[in-house]
Each structure stands twice: as structure tokens, then as C-alpha cells.
Design a protein around this motif. Structure first.
Motif, PDB file in Angstrom:
ATOM      1  N   THR A   7       0.834  -1.197   0.000  1.00 28.41           N
ATOM      2  CA  THR A   7       0.000   0.000   0.000  1.00 28.41           C
ATOM      3  C   THR A   7       0.869   1.248   0.000  1.00 28.41           C
ATOM      4  OG1 THR A   7      -1.686  -1.186   1.252  1.00 28.41           O
ATOM      5  CG2 THR A   7      -1.836   1.225   1.198  1.00 28.41           C
ATOM      6  N   GLU A  10      -0.298   7.763   2.353  1.00 34.28           N
ATOM      7  CA  GLU A  10      -1.161   8.887   1.980  1.00 34.28           C
ATOM      8  C   GLU A  10      -0.338  10.093   1.546  1.00 34.28           C
ATOM      9  OE1 GLU A  10      -4.633  11.766   3.928  1.00 34.28           O
ATOM     10  OE2 GLU A  10      -3.780  10.102   5.072  1.00 34.28           O
ATOM     11  N   ARG A  24       0.219  14.549  -1.840  1.00 34.36           N
ATOM     12  CA  ARG A  24      -0.729  13.518  -1.415  1.00 34.36           C
ATOM     13  C   ARG A  24      -0.904  12.480  -2.517  1.00 34.36           C
ATOM     14  NH1 ARG A  24      -4.024  15.026   2.909  1.00 34.36           N
ATOM     15  NH2 ARG A  24      -5.633  13.594   2.160  1.00 34.36           N
ATOM     16  N   LEU A  25      -1.158  11.258  -2.109  1.00 32.74           N
ATOM     17  CA  LEU A  25      -1.440  10.189  -3.065  1.00 32.74           C
ATOM     18  C   LEU A  25      -2.661  10.541  -3.905  1.00 32.74           C
ATOM     19  CD1 LEU A  25      -0.798   7.316  -4.082  1.00 32.74           C
ATOM     20  CD2 LEU A  25      -2.305   6.447  -2.276  1.00 32.74           C
ATOM     21  N   GLU A  26      -3.627  11.202  -3.284  1.00 30.79           N
ATOM     22  CA  GLU A  26      -4.842  11.616  -3.990  1.00 30.79           C
ATOM     23  C   GLU A  26      -4.520  12.555  -5.148  1.00 30.79           C
ATOM     24  OE1 GLU A  26      -9.047  13.950  -2.952  1.00 30.79           O
ATOM     25  OE2 GLU A  26      -7.476  13.697  -1.440  1.00 30.79           O
TER      26      GLU A  26
END
Length: 265
Positions: A7, A10, A24-26
Motif C-alpha cells: 500500500t 497517503e 498527497r497520493l490523492e
């Protein structure tokens, strides 16, 4: 534990061409089917190359990547006035598989030619496909002051001798480095590959430095680049010292001077 290793965190640290970014990963996965979306959603951390400090490494233009991040992070992107790296940025957009950004950059290149012919500065607004469905009339766009303004200080140190005969020509012995003090992103925008970063490597674009210097010793080269980037000299100051190499008063005087030139845009 094995599942956790697959994983992504974030908050992601990137090393892009030697420049460090934290985001951010987003943000990295904001555009579906882009290269970053694929790498950070379809792969695992073990599959991506990393630098010596464990940051995910991409061998691309570290300076131009800031505009890629802006495009992913916000609904619009403003390029600085006199921005001359549009074609290179388009190549980066192609590499990161952002076709809409690439298309808009290509269209902006044509518009910039018209702006140059009319003598008007270029301002580009690029909308991210994430929010392109919303009408442009529904929002008011304001250019970020940080994108077009800033200061760069050029430092110049040299030494020369003047003989007893005041009519004799000054003999320049040595021209030391031309130093650059400014925000990292501004210095790289103006001086590009002519900038020596060895004394202060791995600095984020939003930080400041006083340790960069240029790979040449001609002030006029530095001034030409600053003028091309839209900078104007706003101040300068200089100091100098005089000494003799020995106690012989007949020996040539050795002068050392240091001058700073402050440019603003």
C-alpha cells in the motif's frame, strides 16, 4: 504486514530529476489512466525505483514537474509571464500521459506567438480534466502573485591590479564565481542548465538558496537571461578593498571588489 507493504502512503515523497516533492497520493492519482495514476494505483511500492533515501524516483525534468503537480492539484494552472519552456512542458505532459494538458499547451503555443507579435505578455490558463465539466463562467480566476513576481540577487566578485602609473590599464587577474540568491524555482526558470547546484543540491522548488552559482563568468550573460525572463534591475551595491602584496610601496595595488545586483519581476 505483507499487505501493508503493498500500500502506498497517503503522503508521498518523490525525487524527480533531483528535485524533491512531497504531495498527497490523492493528487498523484487525480487523472485516471495517466502514468502516475497507473503507477500508484495499479502497482506496488516495491515495483517503483527509489533513490538512496527511499523516495520514488522519476528521471524527468524536476523543475517542470511543479507545473504537472499544479495541474493535478488544482482545477487550473497559470504559467509565468515570458514562460519559454512550454514545448518542454508539453513533452513532460506527454510522458506523464496527460493528453488534455498536452493539447492545451499545444494550443497555448500558437496563442503565445500571437501575443509576441502584439507585444502583449502571455498568460495561460489550463483547466484540469478533473473539473473541466464545470463552466468557466462560474468561477473567477485570479493569477497567483507567486507565479509572476520575485527577486533574484546576482553577486559578483573580482580582483585586479593598478600600477603606479595611473594611466596604465587595469590588469584583471581573476573573476570569481557569479552567485545566485533567490527562490529555487525562479533561479531554475531563468538560468536552467547554466546553474550549478552542487553546493546546495536536493532543495525543493519553494525554498530559497544563496549557494547557487553560474557556470560562466560573464555578467552580461546573466543579465541577458534575466532580461529575457522579464526581470529588471532595481538596486545594486558594491564594496572594495585595496592592498599591497608586500611592503614595497612601488608594487602594484591589488583591488578586490564585490558587487550585488538585485533584479525584480
Amino acid at each position: 504486514m505483507a499487505q501493508a507493504d503493498k500500500t502506498f502512503p497517503e503522503i508521498v515523497e518523490l525525487n524527480v530529476g533531483g528535485q524533491v516533492y512531497v504531495t498527497r497520493l490523492e493528487t498523484l492519482t487525480a487523472v485516471p489512466n495517466s502514468l502516475l495514476w497507473t503507477r500508484f494505483t495499479q502497482g506496488s511500492p516495491q515495483e517503483l525505483p527509489k533513490d538512496s533515501k527511499g523516495r520514488f524516483f522519476f528521471d524527468r525534468d524536476g523543475f517542470l514537474f511543479r507545473y504537472i503537480l499544479d495541474y493535478l492539484r488544482d482545477s487550473e494552472l497559470f504559467l509565468p509571464e515570458f514562460f519559454k519552456e512550454r514545448r518542454r512542458l508539453q513533452k513532460e505532459a506527454d510522458f506523464f500521459q496527460l493528453p488534455e494538458l498536452s493539447r492545451r499547451l499545444a494550443a497555448g503555443s500558437k496563442d503565445s506567438l500571437c501575443a509576441e507579435d502584439s507585444g502583449e505578455p502571455e498568460e495561460a490558463e489550463l483547466t484540469s480534466p478533473v473539473t473541466s465539466s464545470s463552466s468557466s463562467s462560474d468561477r473567477t480566476t485570479v493569477r497567483s502573485p507567486g507565479a509572476t513576481s520575485g527577486y533574484i540577487t546576482i553577486g559578483y566578485r573580482g580582483s585586479y591590479t593598478i600600477g603606479r602609473d595611473i594611466q596604465a590599464d587595469a590588469k584583471f587577474r581573476r573573476v570569481a564565481r557569479i552567485t545566485v540568491c533567490s527562490k529555487i524555482s525562479l533561479a531554475k526558470e531563468v538560468f536552467g542548465e547554466t546553474l550549478n547546484e552542487s553546493r546546495d543540491p536536493d532543495r525543493p522548488p519553494d525554498k530559497y538558496t544563496a549557494r547557487y552559482y553560474l557556470k560562466y563568468n560573464f555578467l552580461e550573460q546573466a543579465f541577458d537571461r534575466l532580461a529575457d525572463a522579464g526581470f529588471h534591475m532595481v538596486a545594486c551595491n558594491s564594496t572594495g578593498t585595496c592592498s599591497y602584496g608586500s611592503n614595497d610601496p612601488g608594487e602594484d595595488k591589488l583591488w578586490t571588489s564585490y558587487t550585488e545586483y538585485v533584479f525584480s519581476r
